[in-house]
Design an enzyme around this catalytic site. Structure first.
Site, mmCIF file in Angstrom:
data_model
loop_
_atom_site.group_PDB
_atom_site.id
_atom_site.type_symbol
_atom_site.label_atom_id
_atom_site.label_comp_id
_atom_site.label_asym_id
_atom_site.label_seq_id
_atom_site.Cartn_x
_atom_site.Cartn_y
_atom_site.Cartn_z
ATOM 1 N N LEU A 10 0.839 -1.203 0.000
ATOM 2 C CA LEU A 10 0.000 0.000 0.000
ATOM 3 C C LEU A 10 0.875 1.254 0.000
ATOM 4 O O LEU A 10 1.678 1.455 0.908
ATOM 5 C CB LEU A 10 -0.912 0.008 1.231
ATOM 6 C CG LEU A 10 -1.778 -1.240 1.438
ATOM 7 C CD1 LEU A 10 -2.727 -1.035 2.616
ATOM 8 C CD2 LEU A 10 -2.549 -1.606 0.172
ATOM 9 N N ALA B 163 53.909 32.397 -18.848
ATOM 10 C CA ALA B 163 52.979 32.808 -17.793
ATOM 11 C C ALA B 163 52.229 34.070 -18.201
ATOM 12 O O ALA B 163 52.803 34.970 -18.812
ATOM 13 C CB ALA B 163 53.749 33.040 -16.498
ATOM 14 N N ASN C 170 51.424 19.657 -17.617
ATOM 15 C CA ASN C 170 51.322 20.389 -16.358
ATOM 16 C C ASN C 170 50.572 21.694 -16.597
ATOM 17 O O ASN C 170 50.934 22.480 -17.474
ATOM 18 C CB ASN C 170 52.717 20.677 -15.808
ATOM 19 C CG ASN C 170 52.628 21.258 -14.405
ATOM 20 O OD1 ASN C 170 52.485 20.536 -13.426
ATOM 21 N ND2 ASN C 170 52.673 22.575 -14.313
ATOM 22 N N ARG D 73 1.467 14.120 7.455
ATOM 23 C CA ARG D 73 2.313 14.454 8.601
ATOM 24 C C ARG D 73 3.769 14.732 8.200
ATOM 25 O O ARG D 73 4.559 15.230 8.989
ATOM 26 C CB ARG D 73 2.246 13.313 9.635
ATOM 27 C CG ARG D 73 0.888 13.216 10.317
ATOM 28 C CD ARG D 73 0.667 11.870 11.007
ATOM 29 N NE ARG D 73 0.326 10.820 10.061
ATOM 30 C CZ ARG D 73 0.049 9.550 10.412
ATOM 31 N NH1 ARG D 73 0.098 9.193 11.675
ATOM 32 N NH2 ARG D 73 -0.260 8.655 9.483
ATOM 33 N N ARG E 276 52.339 38.643 -24.369
ATOM 34 C CA ARG E 276 52.202 39.680 -23.349
ATOM 35 C C ARG E 276 53.130 40.814 -23.758
ATOM 36 O O ARG E 276 54.107 40.606 -24.485
ATOM 37 C CB ARG E 276 52.532 39.154 -21.953
ATOM 38 C CG ARG E 276 53.935 38.614 -21.824
ATOM 39 C CD ARG E 276 54.144 37.913 -20.480
ATOM 40 N NE ARG E 276 55.521 37.451 -20.403
ATOM 41 C CZ ARG E 276 55.902 36.340 -19.811
ATOM 42 N NH1 ARG E 276 55.025 35.543 -19.246
ATOM 43 N NH2 ARG E 276 57.174 36.018 -19.780
ATOM 44 N N SER F 173 51.806 29.614 -15.661
ATOM 45 C CA SER F 173 50.812 30.127 -14.716
ATOM 46 C C SER F 173 49.960 31.217 -15.357
ATOM 47 O O SER F 173 50.463 32.016 -16.150
ATOM 48 C CB SER F 173 51.509 30.717 -13.485
ATOM 49 O OG SER F 173 52.159 29.683 -12.797
ATOM 50 N N ASN G 290 6.035 8.372 9.294
ATOM 51 C CA ASN G 290 4.930 9.316 9.139
ATOM 52 C C ASN G 290 5.387 10.763 9.194
ATOM 53 O O ASN G 290 4.660 11.664 8.799
ATOM 54 C CB ASN G 290 3.880 9.099 10.230
ATOM 55 C CG ASN G 290 3.216 7.730 10.110
ATOM 56 O OD1 ASN G 290 3.080 7.195 9.020
ATOM 57 N ND2 ASN G 290 2.839 7.165 11.236
#
Ligand code: UD1
Ligand code: CA
Length: 458
Positions: free
Chosen positions: A4, A417, A371, A11, A434, A399, A222
């Protein structure tokens, strides 16, 4: 067999149908189905009603259901199930279970099914410390069961009874149908109670048997409070079994493992580890503290700590964390590393590849032994679409490299980097992007003296 599961579970005060709430990653009703099907019943019907679609979707595939469109009580639900089962021989034995009792064991179901000649009904009872909320088992002075009285219908003397009805029965089909025809909703809830069948059969002089079970096997859920208690009980059981098999746990009270998870003997689990869904942990792996892993694999001898893993594969001898987020589609091959403050998504790290600090790697393929320098980010999204990044074997990403996808870094190549890499880099090459560094001699000293002249206090 009948389960059932049509009730709303008011509740619980939850939007979710009660039996869909989970204990150790499995819905309440599926725990009951599991215990029932180990006995390979001839037929099994689950009565659904409140949230029928939602409940139907979580049942094991192929489960037969009957719809109790309006929930008029457990007796009414049983009638619905009998109608679905069709013609039964009056001597057939029908086992009825409730879908909100996740701690039920197959042994208990087996003891119900061990019906004897001359028995009309067999039911499970338990002696509990706090019987409130449960139906009480009323016996005559000779100790024979004569009725079950619901908590809200019980008088003071009956409320003091500590033997409760578990909600598991086996009963002759003919007598069940007959007595269900006699029950009426004259009770506090105005419902048809299956439990009234007990009183009706007892009054007619039929033979009833009560099987005693341990309180922890029969707990009915319940409320959220009872759900949490059942979770704790199941957690203890799962962790106990794993430790017996040779899994090490520093503090089993703080390890949360779904029933669907595999942990091999020889694995080591630290506190506040959550292993969920289709997760596997291999021997020699060390997991935790503070790991949330769902639908993920952690290979042999790998270490994963302070990390979230979702639909990811961590190979053997890998390292993850502390403070890493592996989103779906992350695959780490043997000996690779995803370190501190690194997020990955749909990304493969080849053997021995490392992204030790502060990176985002999305839609990337990282070759073996490559890496990835601290602060590296794959810019995989231009606001409209996502693009792949391919990093060759043994490449060295400096990095703070921005890899603007789609982009390919050749085997063994190096990026300087701080570079923003927008074009493919050839194998073995160095790519730097850069502006040149400028130096102004004596600038710092001049600036300092200027500042102190204008602001002597400063
Ligand atoms: C029931 C028993 C009580 C017993 C306790 C054990 C009755 C009347 N009472 O009380 O004696 O001690 O379980 O846990 O049976 N359901 C339906 N259709 C309905 C109503 C309920 O399918 O119309 C299902 C619920 O989904 C649930 C189960 O039947 O899985 C039990 O119903 P619930 O309302 O939880 O009964 P309890 O009050 O706990
Ligand atoms: Ca209940």
């Amino acid at each position: 067999m009948i389960i059932l599961a049509a009730g709303q579970g008011k509740r619980m005060r939850s939007r979710l149908p009660k039996v869909a709430h989970e204990v150790a990653g499995r819905p309440l009703v599926n725990w009951v189905i599991d215990a029932a099907t180990t006995l390979q019943p001839e037929s099994l019907v689950v009565v659904v009603g409140h949230g029928a679609e939602e409940v139907g979707a979580i049942l094991p595939p192929g489960t037969r259901t009957a719809l109790q469109a309006e929930q008029h009580g457990t007796g009414h639900a049983t009638k619905v199930a009998l109608a679905e089962l069709g013609d039964l021989d009056p001597d057939d034995v029908v086992v009825i279970l409730y879908g909100d009792t996740p701690l039920i064991t197959s042994d208990l179901v087996r003891s119900l099914a061990a019906f004897e000649e001359g028995e009309a009904l067999r039911m499970v009872t338990a002696e509990v410390d706090d019987p409130s909320g449960y139906g009480r088992v009323v016996r005559d002075p000779h100790g024979s069961v004569i009725a079950v009285v619901e908590d809200r219908d019980a008088d003071e003397a009956q409320k003091a009874i500590r033997e409760i009805n578990a909600g598991f029965y086996s009963v002759r089909a003919g007598l069940l149908a007959e007595s269900l025809g006699q029950i009426s909703p004259h009770n506090d809830q105005g419902e048809y109670y299956l439990t009234d069948v007990v009183g009706i059969l007892a009054a007619a002089g039929h033979r009833l048997t009560a099987v005693r079970a341990a309180p922890e096997e029969v707990a009915g859920i319940n409320s959220q409070d009872q759900l949490a208690e059942a979770q704790a009980a199941k957690r203890r059981e799962i962790n106990q079994r794993l430790m017996e098999s040779g899994v090490w746990m520093l503090d089993p009270d703080r390890v949360y493992i779904d029933a669907t998870v595999t942990v091999e003997p020889g694995a080591r689990i630290y506190p506040d580890t959550y292993l969920r869904g289709d997760t596997r942990v291999a021997a020699g792996a060390e997991v935790g503290p503070d790991v949330w892993a769902e639908d993920s694999t952690i290979g042999a001898n790998s270490r994963v700590w302070y990390a979230v893993l979702r639909s990811s594969v961590v190979g053997e001898e890998c390292q993850v964390g502390p403070f890493a987020s592996l989103r779906p589609g992350t695959v780490m091959e043997r000996g690779s590393k995803i370190g501190t403050f690194v997020e990955t998504k749909n990304t493969t790290l080849g053997e021995g590849a490392k992204a030790p600090h502060l990176s985002y790697l999305g839609d990337a393929t990282v070759g073996s032994r490559a890496n990835i320098g601290a602060g590296t980010i794959t810019c995989n999204y231009d606001g409209i679409s996502k693009y792949p990044t391919v990093i060759g074997e043994g490449a060295f990403i400096g990095s703070d490299t921005m890899l603007v996808a789609p982009v390919t870094i050749g085997d063994g190549a190096i990026t300087g980097a701080g570079s923003v890499i927008t074009r493919d880099v050839s194998p073995g090459a160095l790519a730097v992007e850069r502006s040149d560094q400028v130096e102004i001699p004596g600038y710092a000293e001049r600036r300092r003296s200027r500042k102190s002249a204008s602001d002597p206090e400063g």
